[in-house]
Design an enzyme around this catalytic site. Sequence first.
Site, short mmCIF file in Angstrom:
data_model
loop_
_atom_site.label_atom_id
_atom_site.label_comp_id
_atom_site.label_asym_id
_atom_site.label_seq_id
_atom_site.Cartn_x
_atom_site.Cartn_y
_atom_site.Cartn_z
N HIS A 172 0.84 -1.19 0.00
CA HIS A 172 0.00 0.00 0.00
C HIS A 172 0.88 1.25 0.00
O HIS A 172 1.89 1.29 0.71
CB HIS A 172 -0.93 0.00 1.22
CG HIS A 172 -2.10 -0.90 1.05
ND1 HIS A 172 -1.95 -2.26 0.93
CD2 HIS A 172 -3.43 -0.65 0.97
CE1 HIS A 172 -3.15 -2.81 0.79
NE2 HIS A 172 -4.06 -1.86 0.82
N LYS A 602 -14.17 5.07 5.45
CA LYS A 602 -14.43 6.16 4.49
C LYS A 602 -15.92 6.25 4.17
O LYS A 602 -16.46 7.32 3.92
CB LYS A 602 -13.63 5.92 3.20
CG LYS A 602 -13.74 7.06 2.19
CD LYS A 602 -12.67 6.99 1.14
CE LYS A 602 -12.95 5.92 0.11
NZ LYS A 602 -13.98 6.33 -0.87
#
Length: 968
Positions: A172, A602
């Site tokens: 990531h 999110k």
Amino acid sequence: MANRNLEKMASIDAQLRQLAPSKVSEDDKLIEYDALLLDRFLDILQNLHGEDLKETVQEVYELSAEYEGKHDPKKLEELGNVITSLDAGDSIVVAKSFSHMLNLANLAEEVQISRRRRNKLKKGDFADENNATTESDIEETLKKLVFELKKSPQEVFDALKNQTVDLVLTAHPTQSVRRSLLQKHARIRNCLSKLYAKDITPDDKQELDEALQREIQAAFRTDEIRRTPPTPQDEMRAGMSYFHETIWNGVPSFLRRVDTALNNIGIKERVPYNAPLIQFSSWMGGDRDGNPRVTPEVTRDVCLLARMMAANMYYSQIEDLMFELSMWRCNDELRVHADEVHRSSNKDEVAKHYIEFWKKVPTNEPYRVVLGEVRDRLYQTRERSRHLLSNGYSDIPEENTFTSVEEFLQPLELCYRSLCACGDRAIADGSLLDFLRQVSTFGLSIVRLDIRQESDRHTDVLDAITKHLEIGSYQEWSEEKRQEWLLSELSGKRPLFGPDLPQTEEIRDVLDTFHVIAELPPDNFGAYIISMATAPSDVLAVELLQRECHVKHPLRVVPLFEKLADLEAAPAALARLFSVDWYKNRIDGKQEVMIGYSDSGKDAGRFSAAWQLYKAQEELVKVAKKFGIKLTMFHGRGGTVGRGGGPTHLAILSQPPDTIHGSLRVTVQGEVIEQCFGEQHLCFRTLQRFTAATLEHGMNPPISPKPEWRAMMDQMAVIATEEYRSIVFKEPRFVEYFRLATPELEYGRMNIGSRPAKRRPSGGIETLRAIPWIFAWTQTRFHLPVWLGFGAAFKQVLDKNAKKNLSMLQEMYNQWPFFRVTLDLVEMVFAKGDPKIGALNDRLLVSKDLWPFGDQLRNKYEETKKLLLQVAGHKEILEGDPYLKQRLRLRHSPITTLNVFQAYTLKRIRDPNYKVKARPRISKESAEASKSADELIKLNPTSEYAPGLEDTLILTMKGIAAGMQNTG
């Protein structure tokens, strides 16, 4: 710089002591470490760029320290005036200096933590410096289970040797520090540790100090900025470097400590070498979710590269083992095998490749004969992988290599049994046992590669197949019809498609990935993860595609549930899947499910995501128990709190009861890999934490929440979700405000990952990946995704019945680990935050009509902080954690400097007409110093902005990430 400022300026050492005026404990040397590193750095800065520039750095540091003392916004303006007056070269040098300071502060912190840990162990005291909130010692845990909780030693041993922790390294894009710098940082850390050793001589001290200065200068002289994005192969090589440097030798070292801890509770056996205590997997080169750069060819390359690296690492150790096992006495089983190997071996074939034992080993050294054959096959295994990687073919026959771990273990186990049978167990339990444990842990490819792909990509392939067969559109079918057709095909034997199947580039990519899985050895791979999974057909589709592409050893298929609605629907989806007889027979009583912390956060905010993840795990375990399935939860956690991050020990111990049960998979992402495995002691500590906390969770599970606590959480989660979504998704001003007030649009310039920042090139917040979403708010120290929703939830329930509900919330905080951890992590984020930085960004970067919206958000921030402290029963932030409070105070000044630097640099980038009052070049003490500042501008000759601006911006991003100890 004004003379009066020079006169009143204190040394960096004094500034640090002003920020953190007292020691936290007797062995607290953090300020001493910090001061030493910064003093050495400032001397280097003066030598390279002149005294004036050094004094400017000190002036800026002093201004930010004064701001931290009183939080007077005027100091931020003064700071801005100094920063904007710098010319391009000086601007880069000053930004780079503060970024460098924060990296040095991190190193000082790591050395201090390690030092305190060693001191505690010497005293026999296992209490951790963070009130046991981040540590879990294996010996302490075993003693606690046996002596406090009255578990029998055998019961503890049985649980331990049967548990598995699988750490999944992912690429990531959150590791903002280049490998070149990470290696220099490791050497600085090493020098600093040795400088403060008690037995150091004056000569040693002088030489170490010189080495320290050399490494600090080398790090400062290294370009911090990646000029090109890394490829997936680069990411994989970077990930593999941690195995070479720490993990490879760290695992057997850790397992020896486990043996010692077991011995201390009365268990006289060692952990079996094939006990799967620690396993390693990887997504590097396998995670193609939204990353077009991860192709089937890339997956094939990283698998072969891993195989080559593994063979090379074993090969580098085998001669040491041959030297060690020089005995002539052996059992009959080994004697027969050694004689057979001796007769059939032709040493001349590979002798030229060896330095030691290059002649044929005599039969009176049977262990060396057997290990010599192992060495030959390791050499051939390595070379065959190298040929396949570079040429696509190899002349070395596969039968001359090791093709399975079992085959590799066989001669090693034979040696071990023989030594034990001949009374040489002590020798068997030396390097040979370590080697056996390495083979059992790392296999023939170091890590098992997971494949991750979006569910829609599989749907597209099956739609193309059904249309080609003229039986309809798979995409348009209902879930029931999809399942019926998939099961019918899985039960049959006819091939579904041939070479005539019309294939788009995307369809070919999916099918070629399955062909690579079929081509390579099965022990290269771990799980096949389906992101955005919503229904049983998503799982069955992958099972069918594996069969159609001739995968002889199908990968286990793991659905990943990410968004709030998917988490809510996950238990029902799993129950439907387990109701399918074909599937239940296929999985042999085991299922893995991945839960995503990033996208759920999110989607709904941290509060609601955390609670839904908790409930989803409980329900998934209930479903698995009902169908007699052992469930392994795979936690997709990031490094930041907004993406599920937090101390390992607490993260595990706050999971719902019965959800780990001795089996845990968890991602280790981006910069967290360095924090976990960057040094031997960090690696050792990481393995301890995961192993001990997993064992403790299983044998001493946390309490289940009371029904009234659940009702309270359900009520607050609804409020928090509504508050979060009303602002992030429904407020028409939000997207514009977010993009203006943060460096989100500039994130991609850091070149820290191979994958794009968005799943789709256009769209709003929903298309933005979780990492840049969190990154942008972390950079401004506003952390909106973490706290938004908490305040509204607390306020509503306290407005209803303040006395009763506050009492219940405080009871939850004091008695329920999950709730306490959730709030403590948000409190820690508030300790790192500063809404005045957001206000500065608004004034410089946001249009005036959006200023009231920014004020509204900052009011919510302050209200949430106040309510959080009330619920936690704290008078001030981090009052119960003086160590963390001290560490944050010491780094706030340089972070603030970079925040102001970033805001003004963004202003100049976005508004070319913005006028600044420039002063003459500072670094002009010598022609050479001036030249070196100019050379920094030349490192980025193609920038579309005014000279130096882009690099200054990137340096502020990297520095803030280092200071916050998180990127995204």
